[in-house]
Design a protein around this motif. Structure first.
Motif, PDB file in Angstrom:
ATOM      1  N   PRO A 169       8.870  54.205  21.325  1.00  9.85           N
ATOM      2  CA  PRO A 169       7.624  54.746  21.135  1.00  9.85           C
ATOM      3  C   PRO A 169       6.659  53.823  20.620  1.00  9.85           C
ATOM      4  CG  PRO A 169       8.726  55.627  19.206  1.00  9.85           C
ATOM      5  CD  PRO A 169       9.359  55.042  19.562  1.00  9.85           C
ATOM      6  N   ASP A 209       3.597  53.954  19.944  1.00  5.54           N
ATOM      7  CA  ASP A 209       2.022  53.552  19.244  1.00  5.54           C
ATOM      8  C   ASP A 209       3.011  53.307  17.544  1.00  5.54           C
ATOM      9  OD1 ASP A 209       3.575  56.373  19.730  1.00  5.54           O
ATOM     10  OD2 ASP A 209       2.260  57.603  18.815  1.00  5.54           O
ATOM     11  N   TYR A 210       4.192  53.672  17.496  1.00  5.50           N
ATOM     12  CA  TYR A 210       4.910  52.995  16.243  1.00  5.50           C
ATOM     13  C   TYR A 210       4.577  51.420  16.497  1.00  5.50           C
ATOM     14  CZ  TYR A 210       7.803  53.823  12.576  1.00  5.50           C
ATOM     15  OH  TYR A 210       9.209  52.830  11.629  1.00  5.50           O
ATOM     16  N   GLN A 255       2.502  50.019  17.679  1.00  5.44           N
ATOM     17  CA  GLN A 255       1.714  49.060  17.895  1.00  5.44           C
ATOM     18  C   GLN A 255       1.369  49.239  16.414  1.00  5.44           C
ATOM     19  OE1 GLN A 255      -0.867  47.812  20.035  1.00  5.44           O
ATOM     20  NE2 GLN A 255      -1.841  47.560  17.668  1.00  5.44           N
ATOM     21  N   LYS A 256       1.511  49.884  15.985  1.00  2.10           N
ATOM     22  CA  LYS A 256       1.991  50.720  14.190  1.00  2.10           C
ATOM     23  C   LYS A 256       1.892  49.195  13.543  1.00  2.10           C
ATOM     24  CE  LYS A 256       0.057  52.125  10.174  1.00  2.10           C
ATOM     25  NZ  LYS A 256      -1.398  52.051   9.240  1.00  2.10           N
ATOM     26  N   GLU A 296       0.240  46.340  13.796  1.00  2.74           N
ATOM     27  CA  GLU A 296      -1.276  46.728  12.673  1.00  2.74           C
ATOM     28  C   GLU A 296      -0.629  45.627  11.459  1.00  2.74           C
ATOM     29  OE1 GLU A 296      -2.593  50.355  13.470  1.00  2.74           O
ATOM     30  OE2 GLU A 296      -3.205  49.411  16.208  1.00  2.74           O
TER      31      GLU A 296
END
Length: 135
Positions: free
Chosen positions: A79, A81-82, A84-85, A88
């Protein structure tokens, strides 16, 4: 000829639809992992196993979570988006050490191995003296 063209368009559209639905998972937010407060996990992931003694001399502790289709079909689509987190939050993937489904991430002096499969993911906190083998 026209039938073949229509068939080709149909096959392409079905393939595109399948590719777009590949994610199929939902992340509703993030919370701290049960083994490392600095490592986020999806809030809606269900913890199914905790291992404090794996028998592996490199692993300090491990936890397994379940989240429907987190890795896509056969676990082939981690994933984005995971990841990306994780970035971050300061976790940097050590891409040249990736082993199939297993991604290694580092933050300061901590190394986490993240093993993503189709419906589960495992987080391994590596021991402080863990070193990658020389290639």
């Amino acid at each position: 000829m026209r039938k073949w063209l229509m068939l080709l368009i149909f096959v392409c559209l079905v393939g595109l639809t399948t590719a777009c639905n590949r994610a199929g998972y939902e992340i509703t937010g993030y919370t701290a992992s049960s083994i490392n407060a600095q490592f986020p996990v999806p809030t809606n992931a269900k913890q199914i196993n905790l291992t404090t003694n794996s028998g592996n001399p490199n692993i300090k502790v491990a936890v397994t979570y379940e989240l429907k289709n987190i890795g896509g079909e056969l676990g082939l689509y981690p994933p984005p988006d995971y990841f990306q987190k994780l970035a971050e939050e300061g976790w940097i993937e050590i891409e040249n050490e990736r082993l199939g489904h297993v991604h290694f991430l580092q933050k300061e002096d901590r190394i986490i191995a993240l093993d993503i499969r189709e419906d589960t993911f495992k987080i391994y906190e590596m021991k402080p003296d863990f070193k990658f083998k020389q290639k």
